[in-house]
Design a protein around this motif. Structure first.
Motif, PDB file in Angstrom:
ATOM      1  N   PHE A 139       0.880  -1.347  -0.026  1.00 49.10           N
ATOM      2  CA  PHE A 139      -0.162   0.145   0.070  1.00 49.10           C
ATOM      3  C   PHE A 139       0.971   1.312   0.043  1.00 49.10           C
ATOM      4  N   TYR A 140       1.983   1.304   0.756  1.00 48.61           N
ATOM      5  CA  TYR A 140       2.907   2.213   0.975  1.00 48.61           C
ATOM      6  C   TYR A 140       3.333   2.654  -0.478  1.00 48.61           C
ATOM      7  N   ASN A 141       4.017   1.575  -1.050  1.00 47.02           N
ATOM      8  CA  ASN A 141       4.967   1.877  -2.352  1.00 47.02           C
ATOM      9  C   ASN A 141       3.766   2.478  -3.438  1.00 47.02           C
ATOM     10  N   HIS A 142       2.554   2.061  -3.370  1.00 45.64           N
ATOM     11  CA  HIS A 142       1.589   2.527  -4.352  1.00 45.64           C
ATOM     12  C   HIS A 142       1.095   4.028  -3.790  1.00 45.64           C
ATOM     13  N   GLY A 143       1.419   4.399  -2.581  1.00 46.38           N
ATOM     14  CA  GLY A 143       0.886   5.658  -2.170  1.00 46.38           C
ATOM     15  C   GLY A 143      -0.703   5.513  -1.587  1.00 46.38           C
ATOM     16  N   TRP A 144      -1.188   4.134  -1.424  1.00 41.89           N
ATOM     17  CA  TRP A 144      -2.502   3.981  -1.162  1.00 41.89           C
ATOM     18  C   TRP A 144      -2.496   4.213   0.406  1.00 41.89           C
ATOM     19  N   THR A 145      -2.009   5.301   0.985  1.00 41.74           N
ATOM     20  CA  THR A 145      -1.909   5.516   2.630  1.00 41.74           C
ATOM     21  C   THR A 145      -3.203   5.342   3.225  1.00 41.74           C
ATOM     22  N   GLU A 146      -4.396   5.521   2.630  1.00 42.81           N
ATOM     23  CA  GLU A 146      -5.706   5.481   3.282  1.00 42.81           C
ATOM     24  C   GLU A 146      -5.853   4.447   3.677  1.00 42.81           C
ATOM     25  N   MET A 147      -5.230   2.912   3.077  1.00 42.50           N
ATOM     26  CA  MET A 147      -5.579   1.670   3.310  1.00 42.50           C
ATOM     27  C   MET A 147      -4.862   1.007   4.271  1.00 42.50           C
ATOM     28  N   MET A 148      -3.651   1.891   4.686  1.00 39.95           N
ATOM     29  CA  MET A 148      -2.688   1.416   5.661  1.00 39.95           C
ATOM     30  C   MET A 148      -3.207   1.206   6.904  1.00 39.95           C
ATOM     31  N   GLU A 149      -2.634   0.265   7.545  1.00 38.78           N
ATOM     32  CA  GLU A 149      -3.116  -0.468   9.014  1.00 38.78           C
ATOM     33  C   GLU A 149      -1.944   0.317  10.174  1.00 38.78           C
TER      34      GLU A 149
END
Length: 211
Positions: free
Chosen positions: A100-110
């Motif tokens: 998620f971080y690598n894709h910049g999907w920070t809103e999905m991170m736990e």
């Protein structure tokens, strides 16, 4: 129950009940294991797409399906390496958060992005054994055919927001039992666990979240 912990636990908190123990048993068996594998992959994809920014869900679906399918192999390998069930499962969640971080999907991170290194360090020996890094979350578990790509949102890394994460719990695995108590390290495996209780074995299985 750990005093003061339950209300502070982040999305990285791991739940553990009889269905998790049944899943562990099922995933190491032929035929039965594939049914549970597929059910868990579908569940995890649904859960994290619900956390994705609106308008980006469908473009991430195929990527997440294949990514989570690969992490099921990680889970079994971690069990075979001697990790307790909760830690083996947490390892796969750490992999997902790297992705998620690598894709910049920070809103999905736990967990917050500033704890990436902390989570990596806890499982460094295992990760190094399989060439897993923050930049390459699947390492040796990446399918030979690869996994579908999905659009990134790198601009979110400039000022990351983590609406589904709470920091400060990178030092150990925190487990919520079926009784709602929180223990460090997980619970003891029941003596008699039937694969019939594994998710996916019953067509009427609900889609509740049991990470």
């Amino acid at each position: 129950m750990l005093k003061g912990v339950r209300s502070r636990l982040p999305g990285m908190k791991i739940r553990q009940n009889v269905r998790h123990w049944a899943s562990k048993k099922a995933l190491t068996m032929p035929v039965v294991g594939q049914k549970t594998n597929d059910w868990l992959v579908n569940l995890h994809t649904r859960v994290f797409l619900d956390k994705a920014e609106e308008g980006h869900q469908e473009e991430r679906r195929e990527h997440l399906d294949d990514f989570f399918d690969a992490t099921m192999d990680t889970y079994v390998a971690a069990l075979e390496a001697g990790f307790p069930e909760a830690e083996a499962r947490e390892i796969t969640h750490v992999q997902a958060n790297f992705d998620f971080y690598n894709h910049g999907w920070t809103e999905m991170m736990e967990f917050p992005s500033d704890e990436l290194e902390d989570h990596y360090e806890r499982y460094r020996d295992f990760f190094e054994r399989y060439d897993i890094t923050i930049d390459d979350p699947l390492g040796d578990f990446r399918p030979a055919s690869g996994i579908p790509d999905a659009p990134s949102t790198p601009e979110k890394l400039d000022d990351p927001e983590h609406p589904h994460a709470v920091g400060g719990f990178a030092d150990d695995v925190y487990v919520e039992t079926s009784d709602g108590e929180v223990v460090v390290g997980g619970t003891e495996e029941p003596e008699d666990v039937s694969v019939d209780e594994a998710p996916g074995m019953d067509a009427s299985d609900p889609d509740e979240v049991e990470s």
